[in-house]
Design a protein around this motif. Structure first.
Motif, PDB file in Angstrom:
ATOM      1  N   ALA A  19      -6.690  33.313 -59.989  1.00 32.16           N
ATOM      2  CA  ALA A  19      -6.705  34.464 -59.073  1.00 32.16           C
ATOM      3  C   ALA A  19      -5.302  34.748 -58.587  1.00 32.16           C
ATOM      4  N   ALA A  20      -5.121  35.979 -58.088  1.00 32.90           N
ATOM      5  CA  ALA A  20      -3.898  36.345 -57.373  1.00 32.90           C
ATOM      6  C   ALA A  20      -4.292  36.483 -55.907  1.00 32.90           C
ATOM      7  N   MET A  21      -3.496  35.884 -55.042  1.00 33.93           N
ATOM      8  CA  MET A  21      -3.894  35.772 -53.635  1.00 33.93           C
ATOM      9  C   MET A  21      -2.689  36.024 -52.727  1.00 33.93           C
ATOM     10  N   LYS A  26      -6.105  35.923 -49.177  1.00 40.09           N
ATOM     11  CA  LYS A  26      -6.981  37.057 -49.517  1.00 40.09           C
ATOM     12  C   LYS A  26      -6.782  37.440 -50.977  1.00 40.09           C
ATOM     13  N   ILE A  27      -7.906  37.747 -51.662  1.00 43.59           N
ATOM     14  CA  ILE A  27      -7.788  38.219 -53.043  1.00 43.59           C
ATOM     15  C   ILE A  27      -7.984  39.734 -53.131  1.00 43.59           C
ATOM     16  N   ALA A  28      -8.257  40.354 -51.999  1.00 41.68           N
ATOM     17  CA  ALA A  28      -8.326  41.822 -51.910  1.00 41.68           C
ATOM     18  C   ALA A  28      -8.097  42.186 -50.442  1.00 41.68           C
ATOM     19  N   MET A  59     -20.554  40.251 -59.884  1.00 40.10           N
ATOM     20  CA  MET A  59     -21.007  41.637 -59.883  1.00 40.10           C
ATOM     21  C   MET A  59     -20.170  42.542 -58.962  1.00 40.10           C
ATOM     22  N   ARG A  60     -19.794  42.019 -57.788  1.00 42.85           N
ATOM     23  CA  ARG A  60     -19.051  42.902 -56.869  1.00 42.85           C
ATOM     24  C   ARG A  60     -17.656  43.196 -57.414  1.00 42.85           C
ATOM     25  N   THR A  61     -17.090  42.256 -58.166  1.00 42.75           N
ATOM     26  CA  THR A  61     -15.790  42.516 -58.803  1.00 42.75           C
ATOM     27  C   THR A  61     -15.965  43.601 -59.856  1.00 42.75           C
ATOM     28  N   LEU A  62     -17.045  43.511 -60.613  1.00 41.54           N
ATOM     29  CA  LEU A  62     -17.283  44.531 -61.639  1.00 41.54           C
ATOM     30  C   LEU A  62     -17.430  45.909 -60.994  1.00 41.54           C
ATOM     31  N   ARG A  64     -16.436  46.913 -58.016  1.00 42.29           N
ATOM     32  CA  ARG A  64     -15.256  47.369 -57.279  1.00 42.29           C
ATOM     33  C   ARG A  64     -14.121  47.774 -58.223  1.00 42.29           C
ATOM     34  N   ASP A  65     -13.904  46.977 -59.272  1.00 41.43           N
ATOM     35  CA  ASP A  65     -12.691  47.153 -60.086  1.00 41.43           C
ATOM     36  C   ASP A  65     -12.941  47.790 -61.454  1.00 41.43           C
ATOM     37  N   ASP A  66     -14.180  47.805 -61.930  1.00 43.79           N
ATOM     38  CA  ASP A  66     -14.492  48.239 -63.298  1.00 43.79           C
ATOM     39  C   ASP A  66     -13.454  47.649 -64.284  1.00 43.79           C
ATOM     40  N   ASP A  85     -24.670  38.893 -62.880  1.00 47.29           N
ATOM     41  CA  ASP A  85     -25.300  40.077 -62.302  1.00 47.29           C
ATOM     42  C   ASP A  85     -26.808  39.842 -62.203  1.00 47.29           C
ATOM     43  N   SER A  86     -27.266  39.239 -61.110  1.00 43.58           N
ATOM     44  CA  SER A  86     -28.663  38.790 -60.986  1.00 43.58           C
ATOM     45  C   SER A  86     -29.697  39.830 -61.408  1.00 43.58           C
ATOM     46  N   THR A  87     -29.510  41.090 -60.969  1.00 42.88           N
ATOM     47  CA  THR A  87     -30.572  42.083 -61.167  1.00 42.88           C
ATOM     48  C   THR A  87     -30.237  43.123 -62.247  1.00 42.88           C
ATOM     49  N   LEU A 136     -30.109  34.352 -57.183  1.00 44.64           N
ATOM     50  CA  LEU A 136     -28.802  34.456 -57.845  1.00 44.64           C
ATOM     51  C   LEU A 136     -28.855  33.761 -59.197  1.00 44.64           C
ATOM     52  N   VAL A 137     -27.949  34.148 -60.058  1.00 46.68           N
ATOM     53  CA  VAL A 137     -27.845  33.527 -61.385  1.00 46.68           C
ATOM     54  C   VAL A 137     -27.546  32.029 -61.218  1.00 46.68           C
ATOM     55  N   SER A 138     -28.269  31.185 -61.964  1.00 43.91           N
ATOM     56  CA  SER A 138     -27.948  29.755 -61.957  1.00 43.91           C
ATOM     57  C   SER A 138     -26.716  29.559 -62.828  1.00 43.91           C
ATOM     58  N   LEU A 156     -12.433  31.860 -65.168  1.00 42.72           N
ATOM     59  CA  LEU A 156     -13.228  32.423 -64.069  1.00 42.72           C
ATOM     60  C   LEU A 156     -12.287  33.292 -63.242  1.00 42.72           C
ATOM     61  N   GLU A 157     -12.571  34.605 -63.194  1.00 43.53           N
ATOM     62  CA  GLU A 157     -11.670  35.539 -62.506  1.00 43.53           C
ATOM     63  C   GLU A 157     -12.305  36.122 -61.244  1.00 43.53           C
ATOM     64  N   GLY A 158     -13.100  35.319 -60.543  1.00 46.45           N
ATOM     65  CA  GLY A 158     -13.600  35.731 -59.233  1.00 46.45           C
ATOM     66  C   GLY A 158     -14.855  36.561 -59.299  1.00 46.45           C
ATOM     67  N   GLY A 160     -14.616  36.037 -54.737  1.00 48.07           N
ATOM     68  CA  GLY A 160     -14.750  34.906 -53.842  1.00 48.07           C
ATOM     69  C   GLY A 160     -16.138  34.272 -53.841  1.00 48.07           C
ATOM     70  N   ALA A 161     -17.197  35.085 -53.914  1.00 50.44           N
ATOM     71  CA  ALA A 161     -18.570  34.548 -53.862  1.00 50.44           C
ATOM     72  C   ALA A 161     -18.854  33.721 -55.120  1.00 50.44           C
ATOM     73  N   LEU A 162     -18.491  34.243 -56.284  1.00 55.35           N
ATOM     74  CA  LEU A 162     -18.734  33.506 -57.524  1.00 55.35           C
ATOM     75  C   LEU A 162     -17.845  32.252 -57.580  1.00 55.35           C
ATOM     76  N   TRP A 164     -17.021  30.408 -55.125  1.00 60.88           N
ATOM     77  CA  TRP A 164     -17.691  29.377 -54.311  1.00 60.88           C
ATOM     78  C   TRP A 164     -18.852  28.738 -55.092  1.00 60.88           C
ATOM     79  N   SER A 165     -19.684  29.569 -55.710  1.00 65.39           N
ATOM     80  CA  SER A 165     -20.828  29.025 -56.458  1.00 65.39           C
ATOM     81  C   SER A 165     -20.352  28.044 -57.527  1.00 65.39           C
ATOM     82  N   MET A 166     -19.313  28.431 -58.219  1.00 59.23           N
ATOM     83  CA  MET A 166     -18.816  27.597 -59.325  1.00 59.23           C
ATOM     84  C   MET A 166     -18.157  26.320 -58.798  1.00 59.23           C
TER      85      MET A 166
HETATM   86  N1  LIG Z   1      -7.011  39.092 -56.633  1.00 56.30           N
HETATM   87  C1  LIG Z   1      -7.798  38.593 -57.572  1.00 56.30           C
HETATM   88  O1  LIG Z   1      -7.355  37.767 -58.395  1.00 56.30           O
HETATM   89  C2  LIG Z   1      -9.236  39.010 -57.651  1.00 56.30           C
HETATM   90  C3  LIG Z   1     -10.011  38.571 -58.722  1.00 56.30           C
HETATM   91  C4  LIG Z   1     -11.365  38.935 -58.771  1.00 56.30           C
HETATM   92  C5  LIG Z   1     -11.911  39.721 -57.779  1.00 56.30           C
HETATM   93  N2  LIG Z   1     -11.139  40.153 -56.756  1.00 56.30           N
HETATM   94  C6  LIG Z   1     -11.729  40.969 -55.680  1.00 56.30           C
HETATM   95  O2  LIG Z   1     -12.810  40.255 -55.101  1.00 56.30           O
HETATM   96  C7  LIG Z   1     -13.727  41.207 -54.565  1.00 56.30           C
HETATM   97  C8  LIG Z   1     -15.137  40.823 -54.962  1.00 56.30           C
HETATM   98  O3  LIG Z   1     -15.421  39.489 -54.572  1.00 56.30           O
HETATM   99  P1  LIG Z   1     -16.830  39.128 -53.869  1.00 56.30           P
HETATM  100  O4  LIG Z   1     -16.717  37.754 -53.330  1.00 56.30           O
HETATM  101  O5  LIG Z   1     -17.182  40.217 -52.927  1.00 56.30           O
HETATM  102  O6  LIG Z   1     -17.889  39.242 -55.062  1.00 56.30           O
HETATM  103  P2  LIG Z   1     -18.014  38.581 -56.527  1.00 56.30           P
HETATM  104  O7  LIG Z   1     -17.862  37.102 -56.445  1.00 56.30           O
HETATM  105  O8  LIG Z   1     -17.192  39.337 -57.484  1.00 56.30           O
HETATM  106  O9  LIG Z   1     -19.530  38.959 -56.878  1.00 56.30           O
HETATM  107  C9  LIG Z   1     -20.566  38.413 -56.108  1.00 56.30           C
HETATM  108  C10 LIG Z   1     -21.886  38.928 -56.623  1.00 56.30           C
HETATM  109  O10 LIG Z   1     -22.174  38.353 -57.909  1.00 56.30           O
HETATM  110  C11 LIG Z   1     -23.574  38.246 -58.047  1.00 56.30           C
HETATM  111  N3  LIG Z   1     -23.972  36.870 -58.337  1.00 56.30           N
HETATM  112  C12 LIG Z   1     -24.999  36.547 -59.168  1.00 56.30           C
HETATM  113  N4  LIG Z   1     -25.163  35.250 -59.222  1.00 56.30           N
HETATM  114  C13 LIG Z   1     -24.230  34.679 -58.409  1.00 56.30           C
HETATM  115  C14 LIG Z   1     -23.944  33.355 -58.055  1.00 56.30           C
HETATM  116  N5  LIG Z   1     -24.617  32.313 -58.557  1.00 56.30           N
HETATM  117  N6  LIG Z   1     -22.955  33.144 -57.177  1.00 56.30           N
HETATM  118  C15 LIG Z   1     -22.252  34.157 -56.674  1.00 56.30           C
HETATM  119  N7  LIG Z   1     -22.467  35.445 -56.966  1.00 56.30           N
HETATM  120  C16 LIG Z   1     -23.480  35.708 -57.843  1.00 56.30           C
HETATM  121  C17 LIG Z   1     -24.205  38.675 -56.716  1.00 56.30           C
HETATM  122  O11 LIG Z   1     -24.560  40.042 -56.843  1.00 56.30           O
HETATM  123  P3  LIG Z   1     -26.015  40.410 -57.392  1.00 56.30           P
HETATM  124  O12 LIG Z   1     -26.989  39.772 -56.424  1.00 56.30           O
HETATM  125  O13 LIG Z   1     -26.022  41.887 -57.412  1.00 56.30           O
HETATM  126  O14 LIG Z   1     -26.126  39.792 -58.735  1.00 56.30           O
HETATM  127  C18 LIG Z   1     -23.053  38.546 -55.749  1.00 56.30           C
HETATM  128  O15 LIG Z   1     -23.182  39.405 -54.635  1.00 56.30           O
HETATM  129  C19 LIG Z   1     -13.320  42.569 -55.099  1.00 56.30           C
HETATM  130  O16 LIG Z   1     -12.689  43.310 -54.058  1.00 56.30           O
HETATM  131  C20 LIG Z   1     -12.327  42.264 -56.177  1.00 56.30           C
HETATM  132  O17 LIG Z   1     -11.354  43.266 -56.322  1.00 56.30           O
HETATM  133  C21 LIG Z   1      -9.817  39.822 -56.675  1.00 56.30           C
END
Ligand SMILES: NC(=O)c1ccc[n+]([C@@H]2O[C@H](COP(=O)([O-])OP(=O)(O)OC[C@H]3O[C@@H](n4cnc5c(N)ncnc54)[C@H](OP(=O)(O)O)[C@@H]3O)[C@@H](O)[C@H]2O)c1
Length: 227
Positions: A19-21, A26-28, A59-62, A64-66, A85-87, A136-138, A156-158, A160-162, A164-166
């Protein structure tokens, strides 16, 4: 149940979290702007991508950033793109779906994802993996499935939520972070690792510093995950 340890890599791919932080973790920004790598660091990231079999994002990275999740500026492999992407809400207009016939693309979902949505994605050339029944996805099942497919190394490119899970499931082997010389603040700005977190410092994921290097203005720190 036995936890997947960083060393037990025969049953799952080797995982590098990158990641870039900002200096304050903060990653965003709070608006979701995440373009913080310097050109020099971007070239490092693309070299890293060219050395792996899969690039994974949440999913939220997808949304937000496409992101393209492809390799530029470097020769090497053509990694699979893996969307967690759980759903099965990955938009059909997203870059990864539009190019799924040319670049291998996997969407990992749970058994709760609507079947018709899975069929639509598959018709567009996306491989769909059903990983668990939970909300959530296992990630453990996902990694085992990827390994069976021959995927040995993942970036793994983020977000933050993913991350943590990993990390909290013991599925990350290495962490590389490019620290960009900015402080962003923002309570709602996403950090390198989100999720519930650990209550005590001694229970935090333990790391060992491998090396540090400068890429333009960014400082890249690389760690091995110990536990
Ligand atoms: N600077 C960097 O290097 C960098 C890199 C990557 C991302 N980002 C930024 O990070 C932000 C997004 O991060 P985020 O933390 O909000 O979301 P995220 O980790 O990208 O996505 C979280 C979503 O993934 C889905 N998911 C499914 N199974 C999961 C599991 N086991 N654990 C965690 N998530 C699971 C869930 O959505 P569903 O329930 O819909 O499946 C969950 O809400 C964006 O603003 C992006 O630009 C920055």
């Amino acid at each position: 149940m036995a936890l997947a340890m960083p060393g037990s890599r025969n049953s799952r791919p080797y995982v590098i979290l990158n990641a870039a932080m900002s200096l304050d973790g903060k990653i965003a920004t709070y608006t979701g702007d995440s373009r913080m790598s310097s050109p020099s660091d971007l070239r490092r990231v693309h070299r890293l991508r060219a050395s792996v079999d899969g690039i994974m994002v949440g999913m939220r990275t997808l949304l937000r950033d496409d992101p393209k999740l492809t390799v530029k500026f470097a020769r090497g492999r053509k990694p699979h793109r893996i969307i967690v992407d759980s759903t099965a809400q990955t938009p059909l207009t997203s870059y990864v779906v539009r190019t799924a016939r040319e670049i291998p693309t996997i969407v990992a979902v749970t058994s709760r994802a609507p079947k018709n949505r899975l069929e639509i994605l598959e018709r567009r050339g996306v491989k769909v993996f059903v990983c668990g029944k939970g909300p959530l996805v296992s990630v453990k099942i996902l990694l085992q499935t990827l390994r069976k497919l021959g995927i040995r190394k993942i970036l793994l490119e983020g977000g933050g939520a993913l991350n943590w899970s990993m990390l909290s499931s013991g599925l990350v082997d290495e962490v590389s972070v490019a620290i960009t010389p900015r402080i962003l603040g923002g309570e709602k700005a996403v950090s390198l690792v989100e999720g519930k977190g650990r209550g005590l410092v001694r229970d935090g994921v333990k790391l060992k510093l491998l090396n540090t290097a400068k890429y333009g203005p960014d400082l890249v720190v690389r760690y091995k995950v110990l536990s």
